[in-house]
Design a protein around this motif. Structure first.
Motif, PDB file in Angstrom:
ATOM      1  N   TRP A 129       0.833  -1.204   0.000  1.00 40.00           N
ATOM      2  CA  TRP A 129       0.000   0.000   0.000  1.00 40.00           C
ATOM      3  C   TRP A 129       0.866   1.252   0.000  1.00 40.00           C
ATOM      4  CZ3 TRP A 129      -1.226   4.116   3.349  1.00 40.00           C
ATOM      5  CH2 TRP A 129      -2.417   4.800   3.043  1.00 40.00           C
ATOM      6  N   ASN A 130       1.940   1.227   0.753  1.00 40.73           N
ATOM      7  CA  ASN A 130       2.832   2.384   0.787  1.00 40.73           C
ATOM      8  C   ASN A 130       3.659   2.542  -0.483  1.00 40.73           C
ATOM      9  OD1 ASN A 130       2.535   3.862   3.336  1.00 40.73           O
ATOM     10  ND2 ASN A 130       2.932   1.874   4.238  1.00 40.73           N
ATOM     11  N   ALA A 131       3.845   1.451  -1.227  1.00 43.60           N
ATOM     12  CA  ALA A 131       4.586   1.516  -2.485  1.00 43.60           C
ATOM     13  C   ALA A 131       3.699   1.992  -3.638  1.00 43.60           C
ATOM     14  CB  ALA A 131       5.192   0.157  -2.815  1.00 43.60           C
ATOM     15  N   VAL A 132       2.430   1.558  -3.636  1.00 43.02           N
ATOM     16  CA  VAL A 132       1.528   1.870  -4.756  1.00 43.02           C
ATOM     17  C   VAL A 132       0.154   2.251  -4.198  1.00 43.02           C
ATOM     18  CG1 VAL A 132       0.819   1.147  -7.073  1.00 43.02           C
ATOM     19  CG2 VAL A 132       2.676  -0.060  -5.932  1.00 43.02           C
ATOM     20  N   ASP A 171       0.951   8.525  -5.856  1.00 47.88           N
ATOM     21  CA  ASP A 171       2.080   7.749  -5.347  1.00 47.88           C
ATOM     22  C   ASP A 171       3.301   8.613  -5.051  1.00 47.88           C
ATOM     23  OD1 ASP A 171       0.659   5.327  -5.544  1.00 47.88           O
ATOM     24  OD2 ASP A 171       1.100   5.213  -7.679  1.00 47.88           O
ATOM     25  N   ALA A 172       3.222   9.918  -5.341  1.00 48.15           N
ATOM     26  CA  ALA A 172       4.333  10.836  -5.051  1.00 48.15           C
ATOM     27  C   ALA A 172       4.312  11.320  -3.608  1.00 48.15           C
ATOM     28  CB  ALA A 172       4.282  12.031  -6.001  1.00 48.15           C
ATOM     29  N   TRP A 173       3.400  10.797  -2.792  1.00 51.83           N
ATOM     30  CA  TRP A 173       3.225  11.285  -1.411  1.00 51.83           C
ATOM     31  C   TRP A 173       4.499  11.301  -0.565  1.00 51.83           C
ATOM     32  CZ3 TRP A 173       4.211   8.270   2.829  1.00 51.83           C
ATOM     33  CH2 TRP A 173       4.393   6.902   2.596  1.00 51.83           C
ATOM     34  N   SER A 214      -1.975   4.358  -5.087  1.00 51.91           N
ATOM     35  CA  SER A 214      -3.027   4.651  -6.054  1.00 51.91           C
ATOM     36  C   SER A 214      -3.803   3.397  -6.452  1.00 51.91           C
ATOM     37  CB  SER A 214      -2.431   5.287  -7.315  1.00 51.91           C
ATOM     38  OG  SER A 214      -1.490   4.412  -7.913  1.00 51.91           O
ATOM     39  N   LEU A 215      -3.234   2.227  -6.228  1.00 52.30           N
ATOM     40  CA  LEU A 215      -3.854   0.983  -6.677  1.00 52.30           C
ATOM     41  C   LEU A 215      -4.297   0.068  -5.546  1.00 52.30           C
ATOM     42  CD1 LEU A 215      -1.434   0.040  -9.607  1.00 52.30           C
ATOM     43  CD2 LEU A 215      -3.655   1.200  -9.753  1.00 52.30           C
ATOM     44  N   VAL A 216      -3.687   0.194  -4.385  1.00 53.58           N
ATOM     45  CA  VAL A 216      -3.938  -0.755  -3.295  1.00 53.58           C
ATOM     46  C   VAL A 216      -4.927  -0.153  -2.304  1.00 53.58           C
ATOM     47  CG1 VAL A 216      -2.878  -2.085  -1.433  1.00 53.58           C
ATOM     48  CG2 VAL A 216      -1.641  -1.739  -3.586  1.00 53.58           C
ATOM     49  N   ARG A 217      -5.892  -0.949  -1.925  1.00 57.60           N
ATOM     50  CA  ARG A 217      -6.913  -0.519  -0.967  1.00 57.60           C
ATOM     51  C   ARG A 217      -6.555  -1.022   0.427  1.00 57.60           C
ATOM     52  NH1 ARG A 217     -11.780   1.383  -1.611  1.00 57.60           N
ATOM     53  NH2 ARG A 217     -11.661   0.983  -3.867  1.00 57.60           N
ATOM     54  N   ALA A 218      -6.692  -0.144   1.426  1.00 55.18           N
ATOM     55  CA  ALA A 218      -6.541  -0.585   2.815  1.00 55.18           C
ATOM     56  C   ALA A 218      -7.630  -1.627   3.090  1.00 55.18           C
ATOM     57  CB  ALA A 218      -6.693   0.601   3.759  1.00 55.18           C
ATOM     58  N   PRO A 219      -7.324  -2.689   3.841  1.00 55.67           N
ATOM     59  CA  PRO A 219      -8.328  -3.731   4.083  1.00 55.67           C
ATOM     60  C   PRO A 219      -9.562  -3.185   4.800  1.00 55.67           C
ATOM     61  CG  PRO A 219      -6.422  -4.029   5.526  1.00 55.67           C
ATOM     62  CD  PRO A 219      -6.066  -2.952   4.554  1.00 55.67           C
ATOM     63  N   GLY A 220     -10.686  -3.198   4.101  1.00 57.03           N
ATOM     64  CA  GLY A 220     -11.906  -2.621   4.654  1.00 57.03           C
ATOM     65  C   GLY A 220     -11.933  -1.111   4.601  1.00 57.03           C
ATOM     66  N   GLY A 221     -11.020  -0.503   3.827  1.00 56.15           N
ATOM     67  CA  GLY A 221     -10.923   0.955   3.784  1.00 56.15           C
ATOM     68  C   GLY A 221     -10.853   1.519   2.375  1.00 56.15           C
ATOM     69  N   GLU A 222     -10.047   2.575   2.210  1.00 55.29           N
ATOM     70  CA  GLU A 222      -9.990   3.337   0.964  1.00 55.29           C
ATOM     71  C   GLU A 222      -8.659   3.175   0.245  1.00 55.29           C
ATOM     72  OE1 GLU A 222     -12.155   7.508   1.491  1.00 55.29           O
ATOM     73  OE2 GLU A 222     -10.651   7.237   3.052  1.00 55.29           O
ATOM     74  N   THR A 223      -8.658   3.551  -1.032  1.00 56.39           N
ATOM     75  CA  THR A 223      -7.415   3.804  -1.758  1.00 56.39           C
ATOM     76  C   THR A 223      -7.134   5.307  -1.645  1.00 56.39           C
ATOM     77  OG1 THR A 223      -8.433   4.364  -3.892  1.00 56.39           O
ATOM     78  CG2 THR A 223      -7.985   2.015  -3.467  1.00 56.39           C
ATOM     79  N   MET A 224      -5.928   5.710  -1.985  1.00 59.13           N
ATOM     80  CA  MET A 224      -5.616   7.135  -1.962  1.00 59.13           C
ATOM     81  C   MET A 224      -6.368   7.880  -3.063  1.00 59.13           C
ATOM     82  SD  MET A 224      -3.965   7.732   0.692  1.00 59.13           S
ATOM     83  CE  MET A 224      -3.450   9.415   0.456  1.00 59.13           C
ATOM     84  N   LEU A 225      -6.736   7.196  -4.154  1.00 58.52           N
ATOM     85  CA  LEU A 225      -7.528   7.855  -5.189  1.00 58.52           C
ATOM     86  C   LEU A 225      -8.936   8.159  -4.681  1.00 58.52           C
ATOM     87  CD1 LEU A 225      -6.394   6.056  -8.464  1.00 58.52           C
ATOM     88  CD2 LEU A 225      -5.605   8.230  -7.495  1.00 58.52           C
ATOM     89  N   ASP A 226      -9.466   7.291  -3.818  1.00 58.20           N
ATOM     90  CA  ASP A 226     -10.752   7.590  -3.171  1.00 58.20           C
ATOM     91  C   ASP A 226     -10.628   8.870  -2.347  1.00 58.20           C
ATOM     92  OD1 ASP A 226     -11.891   5.169  -4.106  1.00 58.20           O
ATOM     93  OD2 ASP A 226     -11.266   4.083  -2.298  1.00 58.20           O
TER      94      ASP A 226
END
Length: 198
Positions: free
Chosen positions: A107-110, A167-169, A112-124
């Motif tokens: 999740w910390n590497a990508v 992903d530039a965060w 924009s594509l990975v969703r936190a389990p039961g949560g959001e993606t950074m794009l959300d």
């Protein structure tokens, strides 16, 4: 017509950097955070602020109330669009525990594509935060407004304005009680200051 947004990260709680507070419980400011909030409010006093919006978390509300106390704004407006990232099952875990989780590392590497389990993606997160900023620019015209939120939420707005991937965060910091200023108009948007710490 230009709307000026002061993107403020909440002041520190007692365990910043130790665990992922996320939306867990109602984490308040610690003693150091209350001092930060006072310095922040002194910095923003007399700045002509016309509205203050904040995440529903206690730490953002307390930070926003300190700013409101020295401005002409009588009410802090709460909005879910500024809420902390929904980290789902990760909320409340220590970073030592999270660092052992391969899903957390991915999740910390990508983000924009990975969703936190039961949560959001950074794009959300970016969609709701940027949508709010665009709506408020229409509502407030040439006013200066404060948005009190969380580091990752502010980072998604900054990335959007700069044309960077979500992903530039890790390329810049948003410290507790910092101010980042964004100007938005019909011509587009630009960053005026980033991570100004008082």
């Amino acid at each position: 017509m230009t709307t000026t947004f002061l993107l403020v990260r909440h002041a520190a709680h007692d365990n910043v950097g130790c665990y992922l507070a996320g939306r867990t419980g109602d984490v308040p400011l610690g003693a150091a955070g209350r001092e930060q909030a006072q310095r922040l409010s002194a910095r923003l006093s007399g700045q002509g602020i016309r509205a203050i919006y904040a995440s529903p978390r206690k730490r953002t509300q307390q930070t926003a109330e300190a700013i409101a106390a020295v401005s002409d704004v009588s009410e802090v407006l709460t909005t879910e669009a500024l809420d902390e990232v929904d980290f789902g099952e990760w909320s409340g875990k220590t970073f030592d525990v999270l660092d052992e989780d391969p899903h957390w590392r991915r999740w910390n590497a990508v983000r924009s594509l990975v969703r936190a389990p039961g949560g959001e993606t950074m794009l959300d997160v970016q969609s709701r935060a940027v949508g709010l900023v665009a709506a408020l620019a229409q509502r407030h015209g040439q006013e200066k407004i404060v948005l009190v939120s969380h580091a990752d939420v502010i980072k998604t707005v900054v990335c959007h304005v700069l044309g960077l991937s979500a992903d530039a965060w890790p390329r810049f910091d948003i410290a507790p009680a910092s101010i980042s200023v964004v100007a938005m108009g019909d011509w587009g948007a630009k960053i005026l200051t980033l991570n100004e710490y008082v």
